[in-house]
Design a protein around this motif. Structure first.
Motif, short mmCIF file in Angstrom:
data_model
loop_
_atom_site.label_atom_id
_atom_site.label_comp_id
_atom_site.label_asym_id
_atom_site.label_seq_id
_atom_site.Cartn_x
_atom_site.Cartn_y
_atom_site.Cartn_z
N THR A 1 -12.20 5.93 13.31
CA THR A 1 -11.08 6.79 12.93
C THR A 1 -10.11 6.05 12.00
OG1 THR A 1 -11.26 8.07 14.96
CG2 THR A 1 -9.13 8.15 13.81
N ILE A 2 -9.78 4.81 12.35
CA ILE A 2 -8.87 4.02 11.51
C ILE A 2 -9.45 3.85 10.12
CG2 ILE A 2 -7.85 1.73 11.19
CD1 ILE A 2 -7.77 1.58 14.34
N LEU A 3 -10.73 3.51 10.04
CA LEU A 3 -11.35 3.28 8.73
C LEU A 3 -11.48 4.58 7.93
CD1 LEU A 3 -13.99 0.56 9.63
CD2 LEU A 3 -11.69 0.27 8.68
N GLU A 4 -11.79 5.68 8.62
CA GLU A 4 -11.85 6.96 7.92
C GLU A 4 -10.47 7.35 7.39
OE1 GLU A 4 -13.24 11.60 8.56
OE2 GLU A 4 -12.97 10.32 10.31
N HIS A 5 -9.44 7.14 8.20
CA HIS A 5 -8.07 7.43 7.78
C HIS A 5 -7.74 6.60 6.54
CE1 HIS A 5 -3.62 7.94 9.25
NE2 HIS A 5 -3.74 8.16 7.95
N GLY A 6 -8.07 5.32 6.57
CA GLY A 6 -7.82 4.46 5.42
C GLY A 6 -8.54 4.93 4.17
N ARG A 7 -9.82 5.29 4.32
CA ARG A 7 -10.60 5.79 3.17
C ARG A 7 -9.96 7.04 2.58
NH1 ARG A 7 -14.97 4.55 6.41
NH2 ARG A 7 -15.17 6.69 7.09
N MET A 8 -9.59 7.97 3.46
CA MET A 8 -9.01 9.23 2.99
C MET A 8 -7.66 9.00 2.31
SD MET A 8 -10.22 11.70 6.20
CE MET A 8 -8.64 12.42 6.30
N LEU A 9 -6.85 8.12 2.85
CA LEU A 9 -5.55 7.83 2.26
C LEU A 9 -5.72 7.20 0.88
CD1 LEU A 9 -2.61 8.19 3.02
CD2 LEU A 9 -2.67 5.98 4.15
N ILE A 10 -6.67 6.29 0.76
CA ILE A 10 -6.94 5.64 -0.53
C ILE A 10 -7.50 6.65 -1.53
CG2 ILE A 10 -8.44 3.96 -1.67
CD1 ILE A 10 -7.96 2.18 0.89
N GLU A 11 -8.40 7.52 -1.09
CA GLU A 11 -8.93 8.56 -1.99
C GLU A 11 -7.82 9.46 -2.50
OE1 GLU A 11 -12.02 10.81 -0.08
OE2 GLU A 11 -13.26 9.03 0.22
N HIS A 12 -6.86 9.76 -1.64
CA HIS A 12 -5.79 10.69 -2.00
C HIS A 12 -4.69 10.03 -2.85
CE1 HIS A 12 -3.18 14.16 -1.65
NE2 HIS A 12 -2.21 13.41 -1.15
N LYS A 13 -4.35 8.78 -2.55
CA LYS A 13 -3.21 8.15 -3.19
C LYS A 13 -3.55 6.93 -4.04
CE LYS A 13 0.23 9.82 -0.05
NZ LYS A 13 1.52 9.57 0.54
N GLY A 14 -4.82 6.54 -4.07
CA GLY A 14 -5.21 5.33 -4.78
C GLY A 14 -5.06 4.13 -3.86
N GLU A 15 -5.77 3.06 -4.20
CA GLU A 15 -5.80 1.91 -3.29
C GLU A 15 -4.45 1.22 -3.16
OE1 GLU A 15 -9.14 -0.95 -1.82
OE2 GLU A 15 -8.61 -1.47 -3.89
N TYR A 16 -3.72 1.08 -4.25
CA TYR A 16 -2.45 0.34 -4.19
C TYR A 16 -1.48 0.99 -3.20
CZ TYR A 16 1.77 -2.14 -5.51
OH TYR A 16 2.91 -2.90 -5.46
N ILE A 17 -1.24 2.27 -3.34
CA ILE A 17 -0.30 2.96 -2.45
C ILE A 17 -0.96 3.25 -1.10
CG2 ILE A 17 0.98 5.12 -2.08
CD1 ILE A 17 1.50 5.11 -5.13
N GLY A 18 -2.20 3.68 -1.13
CA GLY A 18 -2.90 4.04 0.10
C GLY A 18 -2.97 2.91 1.11
N ILE A 19 -3.31 1.72 0.66
CA ILE A 19 -3.44 0.61 1.60
C ILE A 19 -2.08 0.20 2.13
CG2 ILE A 19 -3.34 -1.43 0.08
CD1 ILE A 19 -5.88 -0.81 2.88
N ARG A 20 -1.06 0.31 1.32
CA ARG A 20 0.29 -0.02 1.80
C ARG A 20 0.77 0.99 2.84
NH1 ARG A 20 -0.96 -2.67 -2.30
NH2 ARG A 20 0.06 -4.61 -2.92
N GLU A 21 0.48 2.25 2.63
CA GLU A 21 0.83 3.25 3.64
C GLU A 21 -0.02 3.07 4.90
OE1 GLU A 21 1.04 7.28 2.27
OE2 GLU A 21 2.42 6.76 0.64
N MET A 22 -1.25 2.64 4.72
CA MET A 22 -2.14 2.45 5.86
C MET A 22 -1.66 1.32 6.76
SD MET A 22 -4.60 3.99 7.16
CE MET A 22 -5.45 3.65 8.70
N ARG A 23 -0.88 0.41 6.23
CA ARG A 23 -0.35 -0.69 7.06
C ARG A 23 0.41 -0.14 8.26
NH1 ARG A 23 2.22 -4.38 2.21
NH2 ARG A 23 0.25 -5.05 1.28
N LYS A 24 1.29 0.85 8.04
CA LYS A 24 2.07 1.39 9.16
C LYS A 24 1.19 2.18 10.11
CE LYS A 24 3.64 5.51 6.74
NZ LYS A 24 4.74 6.12 6.03
N HIS A 25 0.22 2.91 9.56
CA HIS A 25 -0.67 3.68 10.42
C HIS A 25 -1.51 2.74 11.29
CE1 HIS A 25 0.37 7.52 8.64
NE2 HIS A 25 0.22 6.97 7.44
N THR A 26 -1.97 1.66 10.69
CA THR A 26 -2.76 0.68 11.45
C THR A 26 -1.93 0.07 12.57
OG1 THR A 26 -4.07 0.22 9.46
CG2 THR A 26 -4.21 -1.38 11.25
N ALA A 27 -0.68 -0.19 12.30
CA ALA A 27 0.21 -0.72 13.35
C ALA A 27 0.33 0.28 14.49
CB ALA A 27 1.57 -1.05 12.77
#
Length: 112
Positions: free
Chosen positions: A47-73
């Motif tokens: 689930t975490i990895l799928e969420h990360g993939r979807m966020l990156i697909e939607h917002k690009g890797e630079y913004i997506g991975i930064r937003e994923m930091r809080k979700h991962t926490a």
């Protein structure tokens, strides 16, 4: 709440942060009176990895991975070692680092 107060609904928004399985648990409990099985560690990783993939697909890797930091926490809150783990995820720069960090965390937990 529904039995005690007669309310029509309850809000659960923040409770879902890091715990999207709560919706299924609530649905199952309301229908059967029994809680749903909690997700397995592998289901959490997936689930975490799928969420990360979807966020990156939607917002690009630079913004997506930064937003994923809080979700991962949120996903890892309460997991043994998660406080130190947050330091690692706050430095993530790409999806590969997310994959490695999450797999390392859950592999370590499997051996405790």
């Amino acid at each position: 709440m529904k039995q005690e107060t007669g309310c029509d609904a309850v809000m659960i928004g923040r409770a879902l942060q890091g715990n999207p399985w709560l919706l299924e648990d609530i649905r199952t409990y309301l229908e059967t009176g029994v809680h749903a099985k909690p997700p397995t560690p592998q289901e959490k990783v997936d689930t975490i990895l799928e969420h990360g993939r979807m966020l990156i697909e939607h917002k690009g890797e630079y913004i997506g991975i930064r937003e994923m930091r809080k979700h991962t926490a949120w996903y890892t809150a309460g997991v043994p070692g998660s406080a130190a783990f947050r330091g690692r995820i706050n430095g993530m720069e790409n999806y590969g680092e997310l994959v490695k960090a999450i797999n390392d965390l859950y592999d370590r937990l499997a051996h405790i």
